[in-house]
Enzyme design. Structure first.
Site, short mmCIF file in Angstrom:
data_model
loop_
_atom_site.label_atom_id
_atom_site.label_comp_id
_atom_site.label_asym_id
_atom_site.label_seq_id
_atom_site.Cartn_x
_atom_site.Cartn_y
_atom_site.Cartn_z
N SER A 81 49.59 83.37 119.89
CA SER A 81 50.38 82.23 119.43
C SER A 81 51.78 82.15 120.04
O SER A 81 52.51 81.20 119.76
CB SER A 81 50.51 82.28 117.90
OG SER A 81 51.19 83.45 117.49
N LYS A 94 53.89 80.53 108.55
CA LYS A 94 54.89 80.33 109.61
C LYS A 94 55.88 79.25 109.24
O LYS A 94 57.09 79.39 109.49
CB LYS A 94 54.17 79.99 110.92
CG LYS A 94 53.34 81.14 111.49
CD LYS A 94 52.57 80.73 112.73
CE LYS A 94 51.75 81.88 113.27
NZ LYS A 94 50.98 81.52 114.48
#
Length: 902
Positions: free
Chosen positions: A798, A841
């Site tokens: 990511s 996140k």
């Protein structure tokens, strides 16, 4: 009760009996299945109800088939001492016999008994639909057959009565011979009853019959209860003369009495011989008496007997009870000094202690009360609470529904373990926790085999033994932290435990008998899904518990943490008050975590500081009262606390956040007297926060300071502790075009860095990194990329877009926006692929004060899980390609040439 004399009609419908005789006073139960017998019963008994009478004729030869099948027989007064039985004919054999009836003639006996129905029941056989009757018949009186004719499917006979009339019977009873035979019969019958009375408790009614029923009917009743041959039954039926009937009845009763006496004599003779087990028992009793005389008595036999009683009350299934009895017999044969005695004893005690059938008495299923119970223990967690309410609703509609197998996945401190305890409380069940962290031995789940020294059951069976019920809520804590080595794989052993189709008969190696785990509600917890084997994960219903928002943390602190912390430190709101504003400062400046554990620790630090002041006041308040002329100081409690804390902590470094406190004694002159007033509580303010907790650990300007120079970008990553902000730093230097990566990186993130560099080098001219004439500019430079902090391992795809942004910022010498963070995997062609952990996140970006978040467009669906109040404070930017990421990451857009065609 005996039937009264009835008037017989001239004709009776005839029901034939094969190899059986119905005597007057006897009661027989038959099942009629053939068409002829069903027709007879329906027309002569069913339709006429209580007025119906039929004739029962025995069939002499064995070749004739029976119409009715004899099921059970007794006597009218007392069937308890020898009712005769005959074999039951199956339906297939009955059909064969019925077909045989139509082919061969039936040889009837010329005398029979009139009978009436005491009970009738009608049924239908499936799947044939054939009608059947079950009839209970009582014999009334004898008759002789004059002629026999057919009426449809059954026979009808013209009859004449054989039994004497009432007047004739009274005259016959005056006969001296009959009087003598009656006395002899009653004496023999009474002797038989006395013998049977020692074995059976139901012969009392027979004594009453002997005194109240006429002797000519008693003869038939007694003989009907004996097992005698068919010829003897016919002979008794043909005994119309009362003298002959009493003589035969006396003979049969005496023969039955002699057979019982002989059998009893043989039994007594056999019982007189001691068997081997009886000898051993006698020797043990003698040994016990000797030990009592020597003062060396141990109540082993009493203990074994108590153990057996305990096992009997344990409610074991029949197959397990047989196994336990076999083990108990072996234990009885062993001496306590033998090596295997102790292990066998412990094993049997485990069998007796296990809750085979004992369950928790659950409260009445009230969905609203259960929801209120869950809300009182935990704030938020709507998804989990709704799942528990759904299970309760199913249990209310289907009480024997299987328990769910839930797996709570989330970072530490979000309430996974305590939530399982709240579930047990809401369901009204007992709770047991089994920690699987670091377990590497399969025997911890399935137990050790009893052949090993020091063997013991697995944690599941041992936990059920301790909790004492078979339907608790069982928490399998840290299921993602099991390991495997040469001793086996515990995760594989859990496959059987968590499979509803298999755990009905869970087999523990130590227990060695199946145990039903289907009533247990299993709740597992894990920080990550990845380490859990896929087959095990497939058996569980995974529910993710992401981190809390600052607003949720504030609510949790107010409702749960602060009252608990004050209670743990012996305080109350009368001594310490923590305003909401101060709790917000602790959340923003001292804790950046998904859970609330560090928040609770910081609150506990404040409580301990207040506890010191309260303890000081209670210690020295008598001295204040004894001193005279002392005026209270005008300084406030907070100012005094600040002064004392500052003085105590002057010798320590302010960076460590710890404060040393010293209790200063007080003399009678008023020197160093604390002015803490027990009536006014300590109110926490910013000054006290800094004195107790130290300087703030976090601030909102961190991101701006870190990205102040080109080559630094802000990424979002997911860890075991929830979402985190990850800075990526890149720099260049003269070299050979090599790429250096540091920060404890895994293989996947290293490959992402290589892909990002390749993409940037392929577009160097379009990005104005190098001119067309100077193609070797990047080849003469080494690039170093670092992921702080260096002590934390990192891996995953990511960070692809973050790496590209960092490299473009480095080569273009343009700073990345400090209020922007990003996440997403990139391909070699510049596409941005979706990633996981979006909710964690986004929450991490909100905690760090980030205002703009760049996400892959295909992660739009994941934003539905993010609280709306968090999304309202963020600008979510969805991208498809890496060029879109660069357009949003820099002030003024992507640093590309105006006419470039990427």
């Amino acid at each position: 009760m005996m039937a009264e004399p009835v008037e017989l009609p001239s004709r009776l419908a005839i029901l034939p009996f094969r190899n059986k005789v119905l005597l007057p006073g006897a009661i027989v139960r038959i099942r009629c299945t053939s068409p002829s017998s069903v027709k007879l019963v329906e027309q002569e008994l069913w339709q006429r109800e209580e007025r119906g009478l039929i004739g029962v004729l025995p069939v002499r030869d064995s070749e004739a088939a029976a119409v009715g099948t004899l099921l059970s027989q007794g006597v009218g007064g007392d069937p308890g001492y020898g009712g005769s039985k005959s074999p039951t004919t199956s339906s297939g054999e009955q059909q064969k016999q019925d077909s045989k009836n139509h082919q061969e003639p039936i040889h009837w006996h010329n005398r029979g008994v009139a009978a009436r129905a005491l009970h009738l029941s009608r049924g239908v056989e499936k799947p044939s639909g054939r009608v059947t009757y079950i009839v209970v018949l009582e014999g009334l009186c004898r008759f002789s057959v004059q002629d026999l004719s057919a009426r449809g499917t059954y026979h009808v006979a013209r009859i004449s009565r054989l039994d004497m009339t009432k007047a004739e019977m009274e005259q016959a009873e005056q006969d001296p011979d009959i009087i003598a035979l009656s006395r002899q019969f009653k004496a023999t019958a009474m002797e038989l009853i006395s013998v049977l009375e020692q074995k059976q408790k139901t012969v009392g009614r027979t004594k009453v019959l002997l005194e109240t029923v006429p002797v000519h009917r008693l003869a038939d009743i007694f003989v009907a209860s004996f097992e005698i041959s068919f010829e003897e039954q016919l002979s008794m039926l043909d005994s119309v003369d009362l003298k002959v009937r009493l003589s035969k009845a006396t003979e049969l009763v005496d023969r039955h009495l002699q057979s019982i006496l002989v059998a009893e004599k043989i039994t007594q003779k056999v019982e007189g011989q001691l068997s081997k087990s009886q000898k051993e028992y006698l020797l043990r009793q003698q040994m016990r008496a000797i030990k009592e005389e020597l003062g060396d008595n141990d109540d082993d036999e009493d203990d074994v007997a108590a153990l057996e009683r305990k096992m009997q009350s344990a409610g074991m299934p029949p197959n397990i009870w047989k196994h336990a009895q076999r083990e108990l017999r072996q234990l009885r044969k062993m001496q306590p000094q033998q090596p295997g005695y102790s292990s066998s004893r412990v094993y049997l005690e485990l069998l007796a202690d296990l809750p085979w059938q004992k369950v928790s008495e659950e409260r009445e299923l009230d969905l609203r009360a259960a929801k209120e119970s869950l809300d009182s223990d935990h704030y938020g967690l709507t998804k989990v609470k709704q799942r528990i309410i759904e299970y309760l609703a199913v249990r209310k509609l289907k009480p024997d529904a299987r328990g769910p197998v839930l797996c709570f996945v989330g970072p530490p401190g979000v309430g996974k373990t305590s939530l399982a305890s709240s579930i047990a409380s809401a369901l009204g069940r007992k709770f047991i926790r089994i920690s699987l962290g670091g377990v590497k031995d399969e025997a911890d789940i399935r137990g050790h085999r009893r052949t090993y020294i020091g063997s013991m059951p697995g944690r599941l069976i041992d936990g059920l033994k301790r909790v004492g019920v078979c339907n608790p809520v069982m928490l399998l804590d840290e299921i993602d932290k099991t390991g495997s080595d040469v001793r086996g794989d515990p995760a594989s052993a859990l496959l059987e435990v968590l499979d509803p189709e298999q755990n009905k008969s869970f087999n523990d190696h130590y227990l060695n008998v199946p145990f039903d785990l289907s009533k247990v509600i299993f709740v597992a917890t894990a920080n990550r899904v990845q380490p859990i084997p896929p087959p095990l994960l497939d058996r569980m219903e995974v529910i993710e518990l992401p981190g809390y928002t600052p607003e949720e943390k504030l609510k949790i602190s107010t409702k749960h943490l602060i009252p608990r912390v004050l209670d743990q430190h012996g305080l109350s709101t009368e001594f310490l008050k923590i305003p909401e504003g101060m709790v917000k400062l602790i959340i923003q400046r001292y804790t950046r975590e998904a859970g609330v554990r560090n928040l609770e620790r910081n609150l506990a630090s404040l409580a301990r500081a207040a506890a010191v002041r309260v303890a000081e006041q209670e210690r020295f308040s008598p001295a204040i009262q004894l001193s005279k002329g002392i005026q209270p100081m005008a300084a406030s409690t907070t100012a005094l606390l600040d002064t004392r804390l500052a003085g105590a902590g002057s010798g320590s470094s302010p960076s460590n956040g710890e404060v040393e406190m010293e209790v200063i004694p007080m003399d009678v002159s008023g020197q160093e007297i604390s002015n803490f007033d027990g009536g006014s509580p300590i109110v926490v303010d910013e000054t006290m926060l800094e004195k107790v907790l130290g300087p703030p650990r976090y601030d909102d300007n961190e991101a701006a300071e870190r990205v102040a120079t080109p080559g630094v970008s802000v990424g979002l990553v997911w860890t075991n502790f929830g979402g985190e902000v990850q800075f990526v730093e890149a720099t260049t230097m003269v070299g050979k075009g090599e790429l250096h990566l540091t920060g404890q990186l895994g293989d996947v993130i290293k490959e992402s860095a290589q892909i990002a560099l390749t993409w940037v080098r392929a577009r160097a001219s379009e990005l104005e990194i190098s001119s067309t004439s100077d193609k070797s500019l990047l080849e003469s430079r080494d690039i170093h990329i670092h992921f702080p902090a260096g002590a934390v391992p990192k891996d995953g795809p990511s960070a692809g877009v973050t790496l590209v942004t960092s490299l473009v910022s480095l080569f273009s010498k343009k700073k990345v926006r400090a209020d922007t963070a990003m996440t997403g995997e990139m391909t070699l062609r510049g596409l941005v692929l979706p990633v996981g952990g979006i909710k964690d996140k986004v929450l991490a970006a909100h905690r760090y004060g980030i205002k703009r978040v760049i996400l892959p467009e295909r992660n739009l669906k994941d934003l539905a899980e993010v609280p709306s109040n968090i999304l309202s404070g963020l600008e979510i930017l969805l991208v498809k390609r890496i060029e879109d990421v660069l357009e949003h990451a820099f002030e003024g857009g992507c640093p590309l040439r105006k006419h470039s065609k990427l």
